[in-house]
Design a protein around this motif. Sequence first.
Motif, PDB file in Angstrom:
ATOM      1  N   ALA A 158       0.860  -1.180   0.000  1.00  5.97           N
ATOM      2  CA  ALA A 158       0.000   0.000   0.000  1.00  5.97           C
ATOM      3  C   ALA A 158       0.900   1.235   0.000  1.00  5.97           C
ATOM      4  CB  ALA A 158      -0.922   0.013   1.214  1.00  5.97           C
ATOM      5  N   VAL A 159       0.643   2.166  -0.907  1.00  8.05           N
ATOM      6  CA  VAL A 159       1.433   3.397  -0.991  1.00  8.05           C
ATOM      7  C   VAL A 159       0.528   4.586  -0.699  1.00  8.05           C
ATOM      8  CG1 VAL A 159       2.970   4.811  -2.375  1.00  8.05           C
ATOM      9  CG2 VAL A 159       2.916   2.336  -2.736  1.00  8.05           C
ATOM     10  N   ASP A 160       0.914   5.381   0.295  1.00  8.50           N
ATOM     11  CA  ASP A 160       0.159   6.583   0.681  1.00  8.50           C
ATOM     12  C   ASP A 160      -1.293   6.242   1.011  1.00  8.50           C
ATOM     13  OD1 ASP A 160       2.477   7.984   0.157  1.00  8.50           O
ATOM     14  OD2 ASP A 160       1.874   8.568  -1.860  1.00  8.50           O
ATOM     15  N   ALA A 180      -7.736  -1.725   3.862  1.00  8.50           N
ATOM     16  CA  ALA A 180      -6.455  -2.123   3.270  1.00  8.50           C
ATOM     17  C   ALA A 180      -6.435  -3.565   2.793  1.00  8.50           C
ATOM     18  CB  ALA A 180      -5.326  -1.897   4.273  1.00  8.50           C
ATOM     19  N   GLY A 181      -7.474  -4.346   3.100  1.00 10.20           N
ATOM     20  CA  GLY A 181      -7.498  -5.733   2.642  1.00 10.20           C
ATOM     21  C   GLY A 181      -6.295  -6.516   3.126  1.00 10.20           C
ATOM     22  N   GLY A 182      -5.600  -7.175   2.189  1.00  9.45           N
ATOM     23  CA  GLY A 182      -4.435  -7.980   2.559  1.00  9.45           C
ATOM     24  C   GLY A 182      -3.129  -7.223   2.579  1.00  9.45           C
ATOM     25  N   ALA A 183      -3.153  -5.911   2.391  1.00  5.58           N
ATOM     26  CA  ALA A 183      -1.906  -5.141   2.392  1.00  5.58           C
ATOM     27  C   ALA A 183      -1.292  -5.137   3.786  1.00  5.58           C
ATOM     28  CB  ALA A 183      -2.167  -3.709   1.939  1.00  5.58           C
ATOM     29  N   LEU A 198       2.414  -4.048   3.889  1.00  2.00           N
ATOM     30  CA  LEU A 198       3.616  -3.231   3.748  1.00  2.00           C
ATOM     31  C   LEU A 198       3.173  -1.838   3.328  1.00  2.00           C
ATOM     32  CD1 LEU A 198       5.987  -5.724   1.876  1.00  2.00           C
ATOM     33  CD2 LEU A 198       5.977  -5.165   4.309  1.00  2.00           C
ATOM     34  N   PHE A 199       3.367  -0.853   4.213  1.00  2.00           N
ATOM     35  CA  PHE A 199       2.851   0.497   3.985  1.00  2.00           C
ATOM     36  C   PHE A 199       4.001   1.466   3.700  1.00  2.00           C
ATOM     37  CE2 PHE A 199      -0.320  -1.746   6.389  1.00  2.00           C
ATOM     38  CZ  PHE A 199      -1.522  -1.329   5.844  1.00  2.00           C
ATOM     39  N   SER A 209      -0.093   2.430  13.915  1.00  3.06           N
ATOM     40  CA  SER A 209       0.579   1.396  14.708  1.00  3.06           C
ATOM     41  C   SER A 209       1.024   0.219  13.846  1.00  3.06           C
ATOM     42  CB  SER A 209      -0.355   0.910  15.823  1.00  3.06           C
ATOM     43  OG  SER A 209      -1.579   0.435  15.281  1.00  3.06           O
ATOM     44  N   ARG A 210       1.601   0.526  12.697  1.00  4.59           N
ATOM     45  CA  ARG A 210       2.188  -0.501  11.844  1.00  4.59           C
ATOM     46  C   ARG A 210       3.482   0.033  11.244  1.00  4.59           C
ATOM     47  NH1 ARG A 210      -2.832  -1.597  12.290  1.00  4.59           N
ATOM     48  NH2 ARG A 210      -3.694  -3.685  11.955  1.00  4.59           N
TER      49      ARG A 210
END
Length: 459
Positions: free
Chosen positions: A12-14, A21-24, A26-27, A45-46
């Motif tokens: 996920a970007v921005d 976010a579903g299965g995302a 990595l942010f 908190s990620r």
Amino acid sequence: MSGTLIPGTPIAVDFWSVRRAGGARLFFLSHLHSDHTVGLSSTWSRPLYCSPLTARLLPRRLQVPARWIRPLEVGQSHALGEEVTVTLLDSNHCPGSVMFLFEGAFGTILYTGDFRYTRAMQGEPALRGRRIDRLYLDNTHCHPQRPLPSRQLATRQAARLIRTHPRHHVVIGVYSLGKETLLVDLAVEFSTWVVVSPWRLEQMRLLELPDVFTAEEGAGWIRAVDVAEIRWETLVSWNALHPTIAILPTGRPVKVTHPNIHPIPYSDHSSFAELCEFVKWLKPCSVIPIVRGSTCQVYFQEYLSSAPQALPDLETPMPAQESAQQQSTRREREPTCLLRRAARHSAPRGVVYESPEKCTEKSEEFTGVKVPQHNYRDLAFCSKEGCTCHTGEEEAQEEPSAEQPRAARPASPAPVSDEHFPTGFAEQYLLTPLNVLKQNSSQKFDKLVEDFFRRGKAS
């Protein structure tokens, strides 16, 4: 702009709505402009990946806890678990802004974020000769009837305007981040301080910019203010004190409300001609506009590569309940003896929700970038924002630092047929190799235990 969930990946970007976010898992944050940080706050908190400069500003701007910020060096490749490798590249947009080059089983993806293309980008080793399956492109000015000069030409245009008003003070409207290069160039050109607010002066020092800024009123005749201050009322009040002109550096069409307001076509986004040159050089397999509602792909069809994409039919992974085989594997990893498990006669369990706060007992600084990785297909999120939901009953562990390498994952054994599985007493089950046990469900184990107790009573 509300961010992007990249289909077929855990990325996920921005994008800062955990509930959507579903299965995302990595942010990534491309830069700190407000339209890219909607939903990002002190409650985040990620792990969040960004450039070192953005990491320096993030706690100050949005109060994101430092323990969740993972700065990644620009120009270097970083392996995040076994699924994704990412390389950060300077996007030439604002301080700390970056593009992301993602590589994995999903192919190669370049996410430009907001960027201003220059030919110097063709010398970037990570992009030179690289096949790009998907190009997520900043299409802010993707229209042939919206030409823009280079920023150097726009700066000279601003300087000419200032010279034609030698007796005027100059006010320049800027956002909270960006256009710093224009301010520095004008300060050097006219040998004057640029007056800013104390808050902005502190930020300029964090950015380690040239020492041309001051918070002392009257120390210089060029002043930088928030763009919202450039309006009729403020121009009237400023001109009542001293003749003043206002400069609006922007590539967007604006409505001029006062004769002393002067738009200058200075943009931190790529022009249409620059976008065409960039896509023609890169030759991606596909172009996906970041700004929604645009059909800009039609302008780039002739520049696309004819090679097929790595994964042409991609779907966004969604959180799933734990399978029987995953439950069996998880139970085998738990430090619980088999006989105690037999006494419980436990049925398969569903998702166990653990708060990420339990996984980090002490604050982390910006030094570590390695974090515990889970297969994104086995990761679920509960409906409560700020809660990470892990499948299984895995023990909550403190995230390792960069100095603590994580243990290598064991290779998955080949499937074992039922003919190798014991069908008699539980003693035989206990002597079965673990790689065989993990291929079989807990229901079969329960049946063997019942058989064991039944034979015991009969004797």
